[in-house]
Motif scaffolding. Structure first.
Motif: not given
Lengths: 396, 396
Positions: B230-231, B234, B236, B264-265
């Motif tokens: 996911t990070e 991106g 989000v 954070r995401v």
């Protein structure tokens, strides 16, 4: 219609399935289940599931707001805060324990609960007022609902002046069971607390029911002290541990050792099977031979907004909490609010056999599991031989 | 009555209390909440509580037996057994996913659920049959209920021949979300499983929703792999973890570290708040800034006998599981089945503000907490500007 000794007419309910078994008829004579009933009222059971009257094994009729406007709950998170808040709330709202307890008991009856163990608060600010209120509710429902009253020291015994004497007076005046609560964490003097509880039990020859919320090692210590006294006094089948959360948090070997000791003195567990707290499991209790039965605890009171006066609903929560999914597993949950609760509370003449008190519940469901999951309105409820609910409506 | 662009008549509901606030009127024009409505039908709200349409964030319409005779559950205890048993049961009972899913969706609607995320099984034995059945239910309720469909590989992707291609076809043909399940314990090859899931998400530009039942370190490992992807991509606000039981079993520091990465995401959690399983808590998620929302999971299917198609009932279970007692705390439980679910599933135009889709629910309750605890029949439900329930009865 023939009048039997009880003054109640006979009753025959045709075409019901006891606990989901084969269809048969059930007869009621003189308030008891019988092999036949002459000149009886005949009711068509329509193939419904027949259950024995449901049993509420642990509740607090005296605390409820049932039937009153919604109570906005604003209290803090600790048990001590909730106890103190309740004492204030009773005064601030001019709480009518008699009216509320009767309203709640009738709601239970409408859902087929015919026997109940109700803990009634005793503390310095109310004295025996809540015990007497619960007694009056019992009198109002005499012959219909069988209500045991626990003399319950919600705020403690040792730390509250005069409570031991008040409990003594309550037990002399008709309370059935000696209550107790968290000997360490609430009363802060476990030995003196239990000396009072077991002293009153010996004096009055009455059973004991102790709220034990304490978890982990502290709860195990209190339970050990309770077991020690139960063993020494030979109080076999006379003591219930309500909640017993410590049995959900201890290492398996320690838990099993305590359960084995409990089984030897036939000590019982009353569980509400709360979702968010570790609890003694049905599987562990059944494996150890410890009777475990169900109760709602408080319903919509100053402690909790939740609760339904319906033991099929409590059976559902017991099923959810214990991960019971199979139809045969859900019969264990029903036992918690029927036969196991009768054993646990010591209700005699219970069941669907001839000679038992005629407490009968008809629900439209295929299996016990369906009755628990769907919780339909009760088609018919008979209490002490009297029809008290027809088509979901209380008729007494 | 004036006809608006949508073809729907205008509507004014007088005297309602939005989320328990001060009494006001609410107007509907052209299917949306408006500042006023000319020549509208006028309904007396009677001071009822007004809620936005309820949202079911995680269910399986295609599996349910809703509306069919009671299913006697006889299955074993492991997740793998239940998955295999379900495949057999579908064939043995000639399960009609279309009829059942429509019956269940209508029951949800009767209780004020106007939006929903439904996981539809894909496996080699049924192919896209359940996806198509759920799509037909969506079409039947078009303009009334907003149903997202997840292409859900219940039996695995890597270990089941052809499932990746079937998911690809489902997503090309109208499924909204890429599903996934226990990359280690069910599919037994976490990297290839997640490669397929995130590959399909990239290809179709659609969000991800992964059933993660895995507990402890294994669940944390799978969650770490999901976070990593996911990070890196991106994504989000594009990924939901359903269940996330590992977040209920890990040491607090490890749990908090994972929640911080999720925040954070903007990765979301869908919870059923089961009573018997450790779960991510509302308190931990709220503290970390992670959106957590509610769903029933399956209702009365071959997995579980339990469940009610009522998101107020699910909010109650969320409240019970999280120990929410205060009226203000129970508003968090409502958020899980309203605003947080809208964010979590990505439903646009949601809420009670002018311009939002007119999805409205009226219940006779003093506060949100009372609505959750009592769950009364819905006095009125408006879906997409259309009255669909009056006095608890579905009228469409």
């Amino acid at each position: 219609m023939a009048q039997a000794k009880s003054g109640l007419p006979g009753l025959t309910i045709r075409n019901v399935r006891p606990l989901g078994g084969a269809a048969s008829d059930v007869h009621v004579r003189d308030g008891r289940i019988a092999a036949s009933a002459d000149n009886a009222e005949i009711v068509d059971g329509g193939g419904a599931l027949l259950l024995p009257g449901l049993i509420e094994g642990h509740t607090h009729l005296d605390k409820t707001t049932w039937g009153a406007p919604w109570h906005r709950n604003t209290i803090g998170p600790t048990r001590a805060e909730r106890i103190a808040h309740e004492r204030d709330w009773r005064v601030a709202t001019n709480h009518d324990a008699e009216a509320r307890s009767l309203a709640l008991a009738r709601a239970f009856l409408a859902n087929g609960t015919t026997r109940m163990r109700a803990h009634a608060d005793i503390d310095p600010s109310i004295g025996l007022r809540h015990v007497h209120a619960t007694q009056r509710t019992r009198e109002s429902l005499g012959g219909i609902m069988d209500i045991q009253i626990v003399a319950f020291p919600q705020s403690g015994i040792v730390c509250q002046k005069g409570v031991a004497d008040m409990m003594d007076a309550a037990l002399a005046g008709g309370a059935d069971v000696v209550g107790g609560i968290d000997p360490c964490s609430i009363d802060r003097d476990p030995v003196r607390h239990l000396d009072v509880v077991f002293g009153l039990a010996s004096k009055h020859g009455k059973p004991v029911d102790i709220h034990l919320h304490e978890t982990g090692e502290m709860g195990a210590f209190s339970l050990d002290l309770i077991l020690e006294r139960t063993e020494a006094l030979g109080l076999v089948g006379q003591v219930t541990i309500s909640h017993g959360f410590c049995l959900g948090t201890l290492p398996v070997a320690e838990c099993d050792a305590l359960l084995a000791r409990m089984a030897r003195v036939d000590m019982r567990i009353a569980t509400t099977a709360p979702a968010g707290i570790p609890v003694p499991t049905l599987a562990a209790c059944r494996a150890a031979g410890v009777t475990i039965y169900g109760g709602n605890d408080g319903i919509r009171d100053s402690w909790t907004p939740y609760g339904e006066p319906d033991m099929l609903d409590r059976a559902m929560h017991i099923g959810l909490r214990n991960g019971l999914r199979r139809d045969d597993e859900l019969e264990w949950a029903l036992e918690c609010v029927t036969s196991a609760a009768a054993v646990g509370c010591g209700f005699a003449g219970y069941g669907l056999a001839p000679g038992c008190r005629a407490d009968l519940v008809l629900v439209d469901a295929e299996t016990v599991a369906e009755a628990i999951v769907r919780r339909p309105a009760r088609r018919l409820v008979v209490a002490g031989g009297r029809v008290v609910v027809r088509d979901g409506i209380l008729v007494v």
